[in-house]
Scaffold this motif. Structure first.
Motif, PDB file in Angstrom:
ATOM      1  N   ALA A 268      -8.374  -3.787 -16.961  1.00 10.78           N
ATOM      2  CA  ALA A 268      -7.477  -3.976 -15.994  1.00 10.78           C
ATOM      3  C   ALA A 268      -6.584  -2.495 -15.965  1.00 10.78           C
ATOM      4  N   GLU A 269      -5.995  -2.411 -14.781  1.00 12.73           N
ATOM      5  CA  GLU A 269      -5.572  -0.869 -14.538  1.00 12.73           C
ATOM      6  C   GLU A 269      -4.093  -1.211 -13.925  1.00 12.73           C
ATOM      7  N   LEU A 270      -3.465  -0.078 -14.027  1.00 13.64           N
ATOM      8  CA  LEU A 270      -2.167   0.189 -13.278  1.00 13.64           C
ATOM      9  C   LEU A 270      -2.506   1.445 -12.426  1.00 13.64           C
ATOM     10  N   GLY A 271      -2.221   1.441 -10.847  1.00 13.10           N
ATOM     11  CA  GLY A 271      -2.705   2.763 -10.520  1.00 13.10           C
ATOM     12  C   GLY A 271      -3.836   3.280 -10.384  1.00 13.10           C
TER      13      GLY A 271
ATOM     14  N   MET B 263       0.789  -1.238  -0.177  1.00 16.67           N
ATOM     15  CA  MET B 263      -0.123   0.122   0.016  1.00 16.67           C
ATOM     16  C   MET B 263       0.758   1.394  -0.107  1.00 16.67           C
ATOM     17  N   ARG B 264       1.592   1.276   1.155  1.00 13.85           N
ATOM     18  CA  ARG B 264       2.347   2.675   1.202  1.00 13.85           C
ATOM     19  C   ARG B 264       3.468   2.753   0.072  1.00 13.85           C
ATOM     20  N   ALA B 265       4.047   1.781  -0.267  1.00 12.55           N
ATOM     21  CA  ALA B 265       5.233   1.750  -1.131  1.00 12.55           C
ATOM     22  C   ALA B 265       4.706   1.745  -2.677  1.00 12.55           C
ATOM     23  N   VAL B 266       3.650   1.911  -2.871  1.00 13.11           N
ATOM     24  CA  VAL B 266       3.229   1.937  -4.542  1.00 13.11           C
ATOM     25  C   VAL B 266       3.320   3.234  -4.976  1.00 13.11           C
ATOM     26  N   GLY B 267       3.447   4.401  -4.217  1.00 14.38           N
ATOM     27  CA  GLY B 267       3.285   5.747  -4.537  1.00 14.38           C
ATOM     28  C   GLY B 267       4.621   6.282  -4.782  1.00 14.38           C
ATOM     29  N   ASP B 268       4.798   7.305  -5.452  1.00 13.36           N
ATOM     30  CA  ASP B 268       6.090   7.830  -5.764  1.00 13.36           C
ATOM     31  C   ASP B 268       6.944   8.147  -4.359  1.00 13.36           C
ATOM     32  N   VAL B 269       8.066   7.592  -4.290  1.00 12.08           N
ATOM     33  CA  VAL B 269       8.757   7.631  -3.039  1.00 12.08           C
ATOM     34  C   VAL B 269       9.323   8.758  -2.548  1.00 12.08           C
ATOM     35  N   ASP B 270       9.433   9.852  -3.443  1.00 16.91           N
ATOM     36  CA  ASP B 270       9.785  11.078  -3.084  1.00 16.91           C
ATOM     37  C   ASP B 270       8.707  12.036  -2.807  1.00 16.91           C
ATOM     38  N   PHE B 271       7.472  11.815  -3.436  1.00 12.99           N
ATOM     39  CA  PHE B 271       6.338  13.051  -3.240  1.00 12.99           C
ATOM     40  C   PHE B 271       5.191  12.193  -2.517  1.00 12.99           C
ATOM     41  N   GLN B 272       4.880  11.076  -2.564  1.00 10.51           N
ATOM     42  CA  GLN B 272       3.564  10.700  -1.946  1.00 10.51           C
ATOM     43  C   GLN B 272       3.946   9.584  -0.683  1.00 10.51           C
TER      44      GLN B 272
ATOM     45  N   THR C 196      -2.176   6.295   0.326  1.00 10.90           N
ATOM     46  CA  THR C 196      -2.435   4.998  -0.216  1.00 10.90           C
ATOM     47  C   THR C 196      -3.418   5.041  -1.235  1.00 10.90           C
ATOM     48  N   PRO C 197      -3.612   3.755  -2.114  1.00  8.67           N
ATOM     49  CA  PRO C 197      -4.484   3.871  -3.186  1.00  8.67           C
ATOM     50  C   PRO C 197      -5.850   4.261  -2.702  1.00  8.67           C
ATOM     51  N   ILE C 198      -6.327   3.801  -1.461  1.00  8.49           N
ATOM     52  CA  ILE C 198      -7.724   4.143  -0.924  1.00  8.49           C
ATOM     53  C   ILE C 198      -7.888   5.717  -0.801  1.00  8.49           C
ATOM     54  N   ALA C 199      -6.726   6.282  -0.468  1.00  8.78           N
ATOM     55  CA  ALA C 199      -6.753   7.728  -0.189  1.00  8.78           C
ATOM     56  C   ALA C 199      -7.029   8.316  -1.731  1.00  8.78           C
ATOM     57  N   TRP C 200      -6.238   7.944  -2.651  1.00 13.53           N
ATOM     58  CA  TRP C 200      -6.504   8.617  -3.965  1.00 13.53           C
ATOM     59  C   TRP C 200      -8.102   8.150  -4.531  1.00 13.53           C
ATOM     60  N   TYR C 201      -8.362   7.016  -4.357  1.00 14.91           N
ATOM     61  CA  TYR C 201      -9.926   6.941  -4.889  1.00 14.91           C
ATOM     62  C   TYR C 201     -10.663   7.873  -4.205  1.00 14.91           C
ATOM     63  N   ALA C 202     -10.498   7.822  -2.899  1.00  6.86           N
ATOM     64  CA  ALA C 202     -11.258   8.703  -2.016  1.00  6.86           C
ATOM     65  C   ALA C 202     -11.424  10.270  -2.623  1.00  6.86           C
ATOM     66  N   MET C 203      -9.882  10.617  -2.979  1.00  9.29           N
ATOM     67  CA  MET C 203     -10.097  11.979  -3.762  1.00  9.29           C
ATOM     68  C   MET C 203     -10.944  11.970  -4.745  1.00  9.29           C
ATOM     69  N   ASP C 204     -10.729  11.052  -5.602  1.00  8.93           N
ATOM     70  CA  ASP C 204     -11.739  10.899  -7.000  1.00  8.93           C
ATOM     71  C   ASP C 204     -13.282  10.937  -6.410  1.00  8.93           C
TER      72      ASP C 204
ATOM     73  N   ALA D 294     -23.763   2.060   7.240  1.00  4.71           N
ATOM     74  CA  ALA D 294     -23.262   2.234   8.636  1.00  4.71           C
ATOM     75  C   ALA D 294     -22.022   1.457   8.885  1.00  4.71           C
ATOM     76  N   GLN D 295     -21.128   1.204   7.832  1.00  2.00           N
ATOM     77  CA  GLN D 295     -19.926   0.894   8.158  1.00  2.00           C
ATOM     78  C   GLN D 295     -18.875   1.720   8.435  1.00  2.00           C
ATOM     79  N   PRO D 296     -17.881   1.485   9.360  1.00  2.00           N
ATOM     80  CA  PRO D 296     -16.690   2.397   9.727  1.00  2.00           C
ATOM     81  C   PRO D 296     -16.155   3.207   8.279  1.00  2.00           C
ATOM     82  N   MET D 297     -15.821   4.209   8.387  1.00  2.00           N
ATOM     83  CA  MET D 297     -15.043   5.168   7.276  1.00  2.00           C
ATOM     84  C   MET D 297     -13.733   4.505   7.156  1.00  2.00           C
ATOM     85  N   ILE D 298     -13.140   4.225   6.078  1.00  2.00           N
ATOM     86  CA  ILE D 298     -11.690   3.905   5.757  1.00  2.00           C
ATOM     87  C   ILE D 298     -11.177   5.143   5.285  1.00  2.00           C
ATOM     88  N   VAL D 299     -11.359   5.837   4.273  1.00  2.51           N
ATOM     89  CA  VAL D 299     -11.031   7.157   3.960  1.00  2.51           C
ATOM     90  C   VAL D 299     -12.150   8.104   3.277  1.00  2.51           C
ATOM     91  N   GLU D 300     -12.614   9.005   3.876  1.00  2.00           N
ATOM     92  CA  GLU D 300     -13.792   9.643   3.594  1.00  2.00           C
ATOM     93  C   GLU D 300     -13.894  10.074   2.155  1.00  2.00           C
TER      94      GLU D 300
END
Length: 433
Positions: free
Chosen positions: A416-419, A171-180, A186-194, A239-245
């Motif tokens: 299928a996708e990347l990122g 999860m953490r290591a898939v992003g840009d190691v300098d920027f993200q 994490t991937p769920i965070a960027w999907y949540a931003m979408d 009713a489920q707990p929030m993962i990333v709003e």
């Protein structure tokens, strides 16, 4: 044959596209002859274990071993295909998770299965697209004349690995190691931003997005391969707990184990078997040259790579999105299914969530999407997830999907996708009975 409503329109379009396809001269079936440049690929067999928890803890007295589980599927898939083991010329594996103790897994499996190969034996890694690229490798060996029959296969074990190890590795290591990565994105965070952007831009709502999870669970309830099959309501999702709003537990993918073996063959081989098969009619690929979240300003919810790959696949197949009977999309979260269905032209831009609310993307609707249950409910064994999409497409196109069968299904689409859909791989598949 009885038709009502939109079905008769699809029937007319189907006859038109069949004529266009024959006119384009694609493949041996269209040209009545064979040459090295006109090979076509068919999927002729498949076997898969139900998605769920297969990995055993390291200290367990009995261990479930990846190669043993996968070897059984090879036997089942080859039997389903009706070919002999001596016909197999290539093995294309999706790479195992790093938690798998056996390294050089592909060559180990060639030995374990006692399968000498004159094509290639390979192991592919491509993030969420891993199994899709392994499928491509197997297909390319056939298209290049290296093999008449090839296996695309793999196994993904991760559920007994500690959450901390999995988070750091996957999860953490898939992003840009300098920027993200330093900021914990994490991937769920960027999907949540979408999701937040989609709600803002199109006046949608979390409730509308959550309806995708309800729809997918209803499909999964009919799928013996699905990880979660108990029906849920919209109230249950909210009713489920929030993962990333604004994405809660049921709107994101679980951790999953799985294993699949697909048998691909040159279409002349498939035709000679005298049984239904699935023709790979076209594919499209595009990488937008960005990684996860681009620092270059863009339309973050347009999924430009899916648009481009989809257009390429439709053009090569000689069809339009309106011709597709159902789609199996790589969509880890509810918002991703909405966005990629729009990017591929299956639903209008800004209408993907509403289509789920109104039942358009449900079984029996205008364009059923993720009839397997999708990644939230069928499960998401990431390195083999695209294989499960091919399994579902094959079951539907061979008329073997039971209570979730799409009526008169002839054309399917998989993705299928990347990122964050920075790259997309799209296939158009056709029933041959």
């Amino acid at each position: 044959m009885f038709f009502n409503g939109p079905s008769i329109d699809k029937y007319i379009r189907r006859k038109d596209r069949q004529a266009r396809f024959r006119g384009h001269g694609h493949g041996r079936g269209a040209r009545g002859g064979a040459s090295d440049m006109t090979r076509t690929v068919a999927i002729i067999g498949a076997a898969a274990v139900p998605v769920g928890k297969w990995q055993t803890p390291a200290g367990a007295e009995e261990q479930v071993l990846e190669h043993e589980l996968l070897a059984g599927l090879v036997l089942d898939a080859v039997a389903d295909a009706g070919v002999d083991r001596g016909d197999i010329g290539s093995l294309a594996f999706s790479q195992c998770r790093p938690y798998t103790a056996q390294k050089y897994f592909a060559t180990f499996m060639a030995h374990y299965l006692r399968l000498p190969c004159s094509g290639t034996v390979s192991e592919i890694l491509g993030n969420g697209m891993t199994a899709g690229l392994a499928f491509e490798q197997a297909a390319n060996d056939i298209l290049l004349g290296r093999s008449k029959v090839a296996l695309a296969l793999g196994v993904n074990f991760e559920t007994a690995t500690s959450a901390a190890e999995h988070m750091m590795s996957s999860m953490r290591a898939v992003g840009d190691v300098d920027f993200q990565v330093p900021f914990g994105i994490t991937p769920i965070a960027w999907y949540a931003m979408d999701a937040a952007r989609y709600i803002h831009e199109f006046g949608s709502s979390r409730e509308a997005l959550a309806s995708v999870a309800v729809k997918n669970r209803a499909h999964a309830a009919l799928n013996p391969l699905a990880q979660f099959r108990k029906p849920i309501t919209l109230a249950d999702v909210l009713a489920q707990p929030m993962i990333v709003e604004p994405l809660g537990l049921f709107e994101v993918p679980p951790r999953s184990d799985g294993a699949v073996c697909l048998v691909l063959a040159e279409e002349d081989v498939a035709r000679g078997l005298g049984r239904p098969y699935v023709r790979v009619r076209a594919r499209g690929f595009f990488h937008e040259g960005a990684h996860q979240i681009s620092e270059v300003p863009n339309d973050m919810i347009a999924l430009a790579s899916a648009q481009t790959a989809g257009r390429a696949a439709f053009a090569a197949a000689g069809v339009t999105p309106a011709d597709i009977d159902f789609a199996e999309l790589y969509a880890p979260c509810t918002i991703v299914e909405v966005l990629v269905s729009e990017a591929l032209g299956l639903v209008p831009r800004g209408a993907g969530a509403r289509a789920a609310v109104e039942g358009e993307t449900s079984l029996g609707g205008r364009i059923p999407i993720c009839t397997s249950g999708g990644l939230q409910s069928r499960g998401h064994p990431a390195y083999v997830t695209p294989f499960y999409s091919f399994v579902e497409a094959m079951e539907q196109l061979r008329g073997r999907a039971g209570p979730r069968q799409v009526a008169n299904a002839e054309l399917a689409l998989t993705s299928a996708e990347l990122g964050n859909y920075n790259a997309a791989l799209v296939h158009v598949l056709e029933a041959v009975r």
